[in-house]
Design a protein around this motif. Structure first.
Motif, mmCIF file in Angstrom:
data_model
loop_
_atom_site.group_PDB
_atom_site.id
_atom_site.type_symbol
_atom_site.label_atom_id
_atom_site.label_comp_id
_atom_site.label_asym_id
_atom_site.label_seq_id
_atom_site.Cartn_x
_atom_site.Cartn_y
_atom_site.Cartn_z
ATOM 1 N N PHE A 13 82.445 12.890 5.368
ATOM 2 C CA PHE A 13 81.252 12.469 4.644
ATOM 3 C C PHE A 13 79.982 12.611 5.472
ATOM 4 C CE2 PHE A 13 84.298 10.253 1.839
ATOM 5 C CZ PHE A 13 83.861 10.791 0.646
ATOM 6 N N SER A 14 80.070 12.382 6.772
ATOM 7 C CA SER A 14 78.856 12.500 7.594
ATOM 8 C C SER A 14 78.389 13.949 7.674
ATOM 9 C CB SER A 14 79.101 11.944 8.998
ATOM 10 O OG SER A 14 80.062 12.735 9.664
ATOM 11 N N SER A 15 79.318 14.903 7.595
ATOM 12 C CA SER A 15 78.905 16.298 7.617
ATOM 13 C C SER A 15 78.314 16.722 6.275
ATOM 14 C CB SER A 15 80.087 17.201 7.974
ATOM 15 O OG SER A 15 81.060 17.142 6.950
ATOM 16 N N ARG A 16 78.747 16.078 5.199
ATOM 17 C CA ARG A 16 78.238 16.431 3.870
ATOM 18 C C ARG A 16 76.913 15.737 3.551
ATOM 19 N NH1 ARG A 16 81.325 18.332 -0.562
ATOM 20 N NH2 ARG A 16 83.073 19.485 0.216
ATOM 21 N N LEU A 17 76.740 14.526 4.063
ATOM 22 C CA LEU A 17 75.508 13.791 3.791
ATOM 23 C C LEU A 17 74.460 14.179 4.816
ATOM 24 C CD1 LEU A 17 76.877 10.236 3.024
ATOM 25 C CD2 LEU A 17 76.012 11.900 1.409
ATOM 26 N N ASN A 18 73.457 14.856 4.358
ATOM 27 C CA ASN A 18 72.368 15.253 5.231
ATOM 28 C C ASN A 18 71.232 14.264 4.999
ATOM 29 O OD1 ASN A 18 71.247 16.777 7.151
ATOM 30 N ND2 ASN A 18 70.924 18.607 5.898
ATOM 31 N N VAL A 19 71.200 13.194 5.767
ATOM 32 C CA VAL A 19 70.226 12.136 5.571
ATOM 33 C C VAL A 19 68.877 12.606 6.108
ATOM 34 C CG1 VAL A 19 69.626 9.753 6.082
ATOM 35 C CG2 VAL A 19 72.013 10.401 5.771
ATOM 36 N N LYS A 20 67.863 12.548 5.237
ATOM 37 C CA LYS A 20 66.539 12.987 5.613
ATOM 38 C C LYS A 20 65.532 11.941 5.160
ATOM 39 C CE LYS A 20 63.545 17.000 5.329
ATOM 40 N NZ LYS A 20 63.324 18.297 4.730
ATOM 41 N N MET A 21 64.555 11.653 6.008
ATOM 42 C CA MET A 21 63.534 10.674 5.665
ATOM 43 C C MET A 21 62.644 11.234 4.551
ATOM 44 S SD MET A 21 63.984 7.986 7.456
ATOM 45 C CE MET A 21 62.452 7.135 7.287
ATOM 46 N N VAL A 22 62.309 10.387 3.598
ATOM 47 C CA VAL A 22 61.476 10.808 2.482
ATOM 48 C C VAL A 22 60.009 10.838 2.906
ATOM 49 C CG1 VAL A 22 60.773 10.258 0.127
ATOM 50 C CG2 VAL A 22 63.109 9.856 0.849
ATOM 51 N N TYR A 23 59.595 9.832 3.667
ATOM 52 C CA TYR A 23 58.200 9.725 4.086
ATOM 53 C C TYR A 23 58.050 10.111 5.550
ATOM 54 C CZ TYR A 23 57.918 7.017 -0.188
ATOM 55 O OH TYR A 23 57.989 6.621 -1.486
ATOM 56 N N SER A 24 56.931 10.720 5.874
ATOM 57 C CA SER A 24 56.665 11.069 7.267
ATOM 58 C C SER A 24 55.414 10.370 7.790
ATOM 59 C CB SER A 24 56.517 12.580 7.411
ATOM 60 O OG SER A 24 55.473 13.027 6.595
ATOM 61 N N ARG A 25 54.587 9.848 6.896
ATOM 62 C CA ARG A 25 53.378 9.133 7.303
ATOM 63 C C ARG A 25 53.622 7.642 7.120
ATOM 64 N NH1 ARG A 25 49.462 12.589 3.410
ATOM 65 N NH2 ARG A 25 49.732 14.606 4.404
ATOM 66 N N PHE A 26 53.582 6.914 8.220
ATOM 67 C CA PHE A 26 53.826 5.476 8.173
ATOM 68 C C PHE A 26 52.568 4.726 8.585
ATOM 69 C CE2 PHE A 26 57.966 7.405 9.096
ATOM 70 C CZ PHE A 26 58.663 6.951 7.990
ATOM 71 N N VAL A 27 52.437 3.489 8.090
ATOM 72 C CA VAL A 27 51.348 2.627 8.524
ATOM 73 C C VAL A 27 51.663 2.209 9.945
ATOM 74 C CG1 VAL A 27 50.202 0.426 8.177
ATOM 75 C CG2 VAL A 27 50.855 1.806 6.203
ATOM 76 N N GLU A 28 50.816 2.612 10.866
ATOM 77 C CA GLU A 28 51.008 2.275 12.272
ATOM 78 C C GLU A 28 49.655 2.174 12.945
ATOM 79 O OE1 GLU A 28 52.696 5.549 14.648
ATOM 80 O OE2 GLU A 28 52.506 6.761 12.838
ATOM 81 N N ILE A 29 49.619 1.475 14.058
ATOM 82 C CA ILE A 29 48.372 1.333 14.791
ATOM 83 C C ILE A 29 47.982 2.701 15.348
ATOM 84 C CG2 ILE A 29 47.306 0.265 16.809
ATOM 85 C CD1 ILE A 29 49.111 -2.175 16.166
ATOM 86 N N VAL A 46 40.454 4.483 11.340
ATOM 87 C CA VAL A 46 41.679 4.352 12.133
ATOM 88 C C VAL A 46 42.216 2.945 11.932
ATOM 89 C CG1 VAL A 46 42.649 4.419 14.456
ATOM 90 C CG2 VAL A 46 40.846 6.010 13.828
ATOM 91 N N ILE A 47 43.524 2.835 11.679
ATOM 92 C CA ILE A 47 44.149 1.521 11.546
ATOM 93 C C ILE A 47 44.272 0.926 12.940
ATOM 94 C CG2 ILE A 47 46.239 0.284 10.882
ATOM 95 C CD1 ILE A 47 46.648 2.391 8.702
ATOM 96 N N VAL A 48 43.619 -0.220 13.141
ATOM 97 C CA VAL A 48 43.595 -0.878 14.438
ATOM 98 C C VAL A 48 44.647 -1.985 14.508
ATOM 99 C CG1 VAL A 48 42.128 -2.157 16.047
ATOM 100 C CG2 VAL A 48 41.157 -0.337 14.682
ATOM 101 N N ASP A 49 44.882 -2.650 13.387
ATOM 102 C CA ASP A 49 45.862 -3.735 13.351
ATOM 103 C C ASP A 49 46.282 -3.955 11.902
ATOM 104 O OD1 ASP A 49 47.510 -5.660 14.337
ATOM 105 O OD2 ASP A 49 45.931 -6.929 15.165
ATOM 106 N N VAL A 50 47.484 -4.482 11.717
ATOM 107 C CA VAL A 50 47.973 -4.803 10.382
ATOM 108 C C VAL A 50 47.764 -6.295 10.161
ATOM 109 C CG1 VAL A 50 49.971 -4.827 8.857
ATOM 110 C CG2 VAL A 50 49.641 -2.936 10.449
ATOM 111 N N VAL A 51 47.001 -6.645 9.117
ATOM 112 C CA VAL A 51 46.696 -8.045 8.827
ATOM 113 C C VAL A 51 47.872 -8.701 8.127
ATOM 114 C CG1 VAL A 51 45.134 -9.606 7.615
ATOM 115 C CG2 VAL A 51 44.237 -7.541 8.702
#
Length: 157
Positions: A13-29, A46-51
């Motif tokens: 199953f691990s060889s058949r399941l090709n897990v790929k992230m859907v999002y590449s842009r994340f909220v980050e500092i 620019v995001i400086v901090d998450v409130v």
């Protein structure tokens, strides 16, 4: 009772399941975002901090945005990330933005060019809109005649 070897099943199953992230842009500092509504609409920040789960502290000293809390619904994340410390003040943030050349990189993106073209189109007067229409017709006519020539040449072979 013969039970199958679980290591073989997991390997299958691990060889058949090709897990790929859907999002590449994340909220980050340090993530550069485009403000899509509000008083700073159309400007980068620019995001400086998450409130909290809905808002982030944003700043853009060289980008024309004052430090304020902005709702995530009012911003679109870009591919750019600036290396900056959490809750960085305007001075170090300004240096980081200039070092990363955010404004120049943004101007080179298709997204920025599309927004500029949309803004330009909105300011056209009646005659300029007419000129755009005529030029579009000329372009389409040239393409159509070339296509028909190629189609005729292909069908005669």
């Amino acid at each position: 009772c013969d039970l199958p070897d679980l290591s073989l099943i997991s390997a299958h199953f691990s060889s058949r399941l090709n897990v790929k992230m859907v999002y590449s842009r994340f909220v980050e500092i340090g993530r550069v975002a485009l403000l899509v509504s509000g008083p700073y609409e159309g400007k980068l920040c620019v995001i400086v901090d998450v409130v909290d789960a809905n808002r982030a502290l944003v700043d853009g000293p060289t980008l024309g945005v004052e430090r304020h809390a902005a709702n995530f619904k009012h911003m679109s994340l870009t591919n750019f990330v600036v290396k900056v410390a959490p809750s960085a003040r305007s001075g170090p943030l300004k240096k980081a933005i200039e070092k990363a050349e955010v404004a120049a990189k943004w101007e080179a993106t298709a997204w920025c060019k599309k927004l500029a073209a949309r803004k330009r189109r909105a300011t056209l007067n009646d005659f300029e809109r007419f000129q755009v229409k005529v030029n579009k017709q000329k372009r389409s006519r040239i393409i159509r005649t070339e296509y028909r020539k190629l189609k005729k040449a292909a069908s005669s072979k």
